[in-house]
Motif scaffolding. Structure first.
Motif, PDB file in Angstrom:
ATOM      1  N   ILE A 178      16.268 -75.734  28.772  1.00  0.00           N
ATOM      2  CA  ILE A 178      15.094 -74.821  27.889  1.00  0.00           C
ATOM      3  C   ILE A 178      15.618 -72.526  27.394  1.00  0.00           C
ATOM      4  CG2 ILE A 178      13.132 -73.513  27.208  1.00  0.00           C
ATOM      5  CD1 ILE A 178      12.059 -76.722  26.508  1.00  0.00           C
ATOM      6  N   PRO A 179      16.046 -72.561  28.367  1.00  0.00           N
ATOM      7  CA  PRO A 179      16.728 -71.297  27.770  1.00  0.00           C
ATOM      8  C   PRO A 179      17.894 -71.343  27.543  1.00  0.00           C
ATOM      9  CG  PRO A 179      16.116 -71.355  30.132  1.00  0.00           C
ATOM     10  CD  PRO A 179      16.384 -72.425  29.521  1.00  0.00           C
ATOM     11  N   ILE A 180      18.710 -72.295  27.130  1.00  0.00           N
ATOM     12  CA  ILE A 180      20.098 -72.430  26.743  1.00  0.00           C
ATOM     13  C   ILE A 180      19.731 -72.572  25.080  1.00  0.00           C
ATOM     14  CG2 ILE A 180      21.767 -73.801  25.754  1.00  0.00           C
ATOM     15  CD1 ILE A 180      22.025 -73.966  29.478  1.00  0.00           C
ATOM     16  N   CYS A 181      19.359 -73.808  25.066  1.00  0.00           N
ATOM     17  CA  CYS A 181      18.110 -73.919  23.296  1.00  0.00           C
ATOM     18  C   CYS A 181      17.896 -73.101  22.664  1.00  0.00           C
ATOM     19  CB  CYS A 181      16.986 -75.438  23.617  1.00  0.00           C
ATOM     20  SG  CYS A 181      17.952 -77.109  23.878  1.00  0.00           S
ATOM     21  N   GLU A 182      17.093 -71.801  23.436  1.00  0.00           N
ATOM     22  CA  GLU A 182      16.545 -70.667  23.184  1.00  0.00           C
ATOM     23  C   GLU A 182      17.399 -69.379  22.371  1.00  0.00           C
ATOM     24  OE1 GLU A 182      13.396 -69.274  26.113  1.00  0.00           O
ATOM     25  OE2 GLU A 182      11.777 -70.687  25.063  1.00  0.00           O
ATOM     26  N   SER A 183      18.366 -69.861  23.178  1.00  0.00           N
ATOM     27  CA  SER A 183      19.768 -68.587  23.233  1.00  0.00           C
ATOM     28  C   SER A 183      20.760 -69.366  21.995  1.00  0.00           C
ATOM     29  CB  SER A 183      20.273 -68.168  23.905  1.00  0.00           C
ATOM     30  OG  SER A 183      21.351 -69.016  24.372  1.00  0.00           O
ATOM     31  N   ASN A 184      20.716 -70.796  21.645  1.00  0.00           N
ATOM     32  CA  ASN A 184      21.148 -70.597  20.750  1.00  0.00           C
ATOM     33  C   ASN A 184      20.980 -71.237  19.398  1.00  0.00           C
ATOM     34  OD1 ASN A 184      20.832 -73.476  21.384  1.00  0.00           O
ATOM     35  ND2 ASN A 184      22.654 -74.096  22.010  1.00  0.00           N
ATOM     36  N   GLY A 185      19.304 -71.373  19.716  1.00  0.00           N
ATOM     37  CA  GLY A 185      18.757 -72.002  18.457  1.00  0.00           C
ATOM     38  C   GLY A 185      18.055 -73.246  18.421  1.00  0.00           C
ATOM     39  N   MET A 186      19.013 -74.304  19.345  1.00  0.00           N
ATOM     40  CA  MET A 186      18.612 -75.601  19.093  1.00  0.00           C
ATOM     41  C   MET A 186      17.266 -75.681  20.146  1.00  0.00           C
ATOM     42  SD  MET A 186      21.433 -77.335  21.696  1.00  0.00           S
ATOM     43  CE  MET A 186      22.956 -77.689  21.098  1.00  0.00           C
ATOM     44  N   ILE A 187      16.109 -74.666  20.108  1.00  0.00           N
ATOM     45  CA  ILE A 187      14.836 -74.899  20.398  1.00  0.00           C
ATOM     46  C   ILE A 187      14.019 -75.180  19.044  1.00  0.00           C
ATOM     47  CG2 ILE A 187      14.400 -72.651  20.085  1.00  0.00           C
ATOM     48  CD1 ILE A 187      13.401 -74.864  23.325  1.00  0.00           C
ATOM     49  N   ARG A 188      14.196 -74.862  17.670  1.00  0.00           N
ATOM     50  CA  ARG A 188      13.511 -75.611  16.910  1.00  0.00           C
ATOM     51  C   ARG A 188      13.612 -77.301  17.010  1.00  0.00           C
ATOM     52  NH1 ARG A 188      15.557 -72.999  11.583  1.00  0.00           N
ATOM     53  NH2 ARG A 188      14.214 -74.305  11.084  1.00  0.00           N
ATOM     54  N   GLN A 189      14.918 -77.669  16.826  1.00  0.00           N
ATOM     55  CA  GLN A 189      15.325 -78.737  17.361  1.00  0.00           C
ATOM     56  C   GLN A 189      14.446 -79.210  17.957  1.00  0.00           C
ATOM     57  OE1 GLN A 189      19.261 -80.382  16.697  1.00  0.00           O
ATOM     58  NE2 GLN A 189      19.135 -82.547  16.285  1.00  0.00           N
ATOM     59  N   LEU A 190      14.955 -79.495  19.069  1.00  0.00           N
ATOM     60  CA  LEU A 190      13.888 -79.637  20.265  1.00  0.00           C
ATOM     61  C   LEU A 190      12.809 -79.716  20.521  1.00  0.00           C
ATOM     62  CD1 LEU A 190      14.104 -80.932  23.197  1.00  0.00           C
ATOM     63  CD2 LEU A 190      14.113 -78.836  23.862  1.00  0.00           C
ATOM     64  N   GLY A 191      12.129 -78.536  20.036  1.00  0.00           N
ATOM     65  CA  GLY A 191      10.566 -77.857  19.813  1.00  0.00           C
ATOM     66  C   GLY A 191      10.046 -78.982  19.204  1.00  0.00           C
ATOM     67  N   LYS A 192      10.618 -78.998  17.632  1.00  0.00           N
ATOM     68  CA  LYS A 192      10.053 -80.311  16.724  1.00  0.00           C
ATOM     69  C   LYS A 192      10.224 -82.001  17.177  1.00  0.00           C
ATOM     70  CE  LYS A 192      11.872 -80.400  12.733  1.00  0.00           C
ATOM     71  NZ  LYS A 192      13.182 -79.556  11.373  1.00  0.00           N
ATOM     72  N   GLY A 216       8.054 -71.411   8.230  1.00  0.00           N
ATOM     73  CA  GLY A 216       7.892 -73.118   7.794  1.00  0.00           C
ATOM     74  C   GLY A 216       7.798 -73.514   8.974  1.00  0.00           C
ATOM     75  N   PHE A 217       7.949 -72.739   9.823  1.00  0.00           N
ATOM     76  CA  PHE A 217       7.387 -73.667  10.958  1.00  0.00           C
ATOM     77  C   PHE A 217       5.483 -74.540  11.611  1.00  0.00           C
ATOM     78  CE2 PHE A 217       5.504 -73.624  15.932  1.00  0.00           C
ATOM     79  CZ  PHE A 217       6.233 -75.150  16.404  1.00  0.00           C
ATOM     80  N   PHE A 218       4.833 -73.175  10.237  1.00  0.00           N
ATOM     81  CA  PHE A 218       3.858 -74.170  10.109  1.00  0.00           C
ATOM     82  C   PHE A 218       3.800 -74.999   9.353  1.00  0.00           C
ATOM     83  CE2 PHE A 218      -0.619 -74.445   8.067  1.00  0.00           C
ATOM     84  CZ  PHE A 218      -1.547 -74.551   9.207  1.00  0.00           C
ATOM     85  N   GLU A 219       4.351 -75.489   8.421  1.00  0.00           N
ATOM     86  CA  GLU A 219       4.536 -76.354   7.433  1.00  0.00           C
ATOM     87  C   GLU A 219       5.089 -77.926   8.412  1.00  0.00           C
ATOM     88  OE1 GLU A 219       5.100 -73.398   6.905  1.00  0.00           O
ATOM     89  OE2 GLU A 219       3.412 -72.470   5.147  1.00  0.00           O
ATOM     90  N   GLU A 220       6.463 -77.445   9.106  1.00  0.00           N
ATOM     91  CA  GLU A 220       6.367 -78.129   9.964  1.00  0.00           C
ATOM     92  C   GLU A 220       5.287 -79.027  10.669  1.00  0.00           C
ATOM     93  OE1 GLU A 220      11.158 -76.659  10.402  1.00  0.00           O
ATOM     94  OE2 GLU A 220       9.436 -76.812  12.494  1.00  0.00           O
ATOM     95  N   ILE A 221       4.633 -78.195  11.308  1.00  0.00           N
ATOM     96  CA  ILE A 221       3.178 -78.817  11.750  1.00  0.00           C
ATOM     97  C   ILE A 221       2.594 -79.953  11.406  1.00  0.00           C
ATOM     98  CG2 ILE A 221       1.245 -78.249  13.899  1.00  0.00           C
ATOM     99  CD1 ILE A 221       3.262 -76.130  14.568  1.00  0.00           C
TER     100      ILE A 221
END
Ligand code: C2E
Ligand code: CA
Ligand code: CA
Ligand code: CA
Length: 272
Positions: free
Chosen positions: A77-91, A126-131
């Motif tokens: 998770i920390p790596i995904c948070e630092s490289n932006g992948m967290i958005r895709q993972l979170g989705k 845009g995160f709200f719209e994604e949810i």
């Protein structure tokens, strides 16, 4: 001495590049993990202190790595948070969790599902719209979804975060503040946000033997301000007893169950 120094430096470089290689490999593995569908959720029961019944679960992400096996979130998770992948993972996490909530509801098990959200996700417009899109597509009941945010999300108190949380709340979802008591925000400040639940950090429960007074204080503050209290990390009978004495509403922890893969949580739900 000069030689040794030089070797030391060479050794340092070798170690550093080894670290860099590892990190690059991990990032490319993570990219593949999405295509290969290697992320799964485990579910930890959230239990009513009064009735002892499961009222919900927290979804916790796991990575089934082809060579390394089960990888826990602290390792990626920390790596995904630092490289932006967290958005895709979170989705991906939202998608799996809301689908599962709808399936449970259909099976006559209308339990709530709590989902962890990183600050970076919320700060993305845009995160709200994604949810909304995910919830509608999966036909899940927003009243049975709780988003767990951390205090760092609230720091800065910008309007964007406030708007996001209000929008989420008006959709019927609720907000919980995770790891409460170890961060910086004061309670007055927290009251400005539409937060329903405070999850008392497990360090308080686990530190009970050394400092009961501190843990009690944290719980009383939470209750006086009208938040629902959830105790995290309840492992022992003694801790459970204390939680009940404090009139804490809900708890999670190994005492009841660790996070479980879907098949096992389904077994547990069937016999509750
Ligand atoms: P968290 O949200 O505070 O989750 C609770 C962690 O405590 C989980 O670790 C859980 O397995 C562990 N735990 C539960 N009961 C007990 C207990 O009785 N004793 C002890 N010692 N530990 C207990 P896990 O699953 O390794 O997750 C670690 C952290 O990773 C989570 O902490 C959360 O911050 C993050 N995380 C997990 N899934 C997601 C996700 O889907 N998205 C995001 N953004 N973060 C996630
Ligand atoms: Ca959490
Ligand atoms: Ca927590
Ligand atoms: Ca705090």
């Amino acid at each position: 001495a000069k030689e040794a120094g030089r070797n030391g430096l060479a050794f340092y470089h070798a170690q550093l590049s080894e670290q860099v290689v590892k990190r690059v490999k991990l990032e490319s593995d993570l990219r593949l993990a999405f295509e290969r569908k290697e992320f799964v959720l485990h579910y930890q029961p959230r239990v009513s202190v009064q009735t002892g019944k499961i009222i919900g679960v927290e979804a916790l992400v796991r990575w089934y790595h082809p060579e390394r096996g089960l990888v826990f979130p602290d390792a990626f998770i920390p790596i995904c948070e630092s490289n932006g992948m967290i958005r895709q993972l979170g989705k991906e996490v939202l998608d799996i969790a809301t689908k599962q909530q709808a399936i449970w509801a259909q099976q006559g098990q209308p339990i709530s599902v709590a989902i962890n959200i990183s600050p970076q996700q919320i700060k993305h417009d845009g995160f709200f719209e994604e949810i909304v899109e995910i919830v509608m597509r999966n036909k899940c009941n927003p009243r049975l979804i709780e988003l767990e945010i951390t205090e760092s999300t609230l720091l800065g108190n910008d309007q964007q975060v406030h708007n996001f949380l209000s929008a989420v709340e008006s959709m019927g979802m609720s907000i919980a503040l995770d790891d409460f008591g170890v961060g910086y925000s004061n309670l007055i400040y927290l009251q400005r946000f539409p937060i329903k639940t405070l999850k008392i950090d497990k360090s308080f429960i686990q530190g009970l033997e050394e400092n009961k007074a501190l843990a009690s204080l944290v719980v009383s503050m939470c209750q006086l301000m009208g938040f629902t209290a959830v105790a995290e990390g309840v492992e022992t009978e003694a801790q459970m007893k204390w939680v009940a004495e404090q009139a804490i509403e809900e708890y999670q922890g190994y005492y009841f169950s660790k996070p479980l893969p879907l098949a096992e949580i389904n077994q547990l739900l069937a016999i509750r």
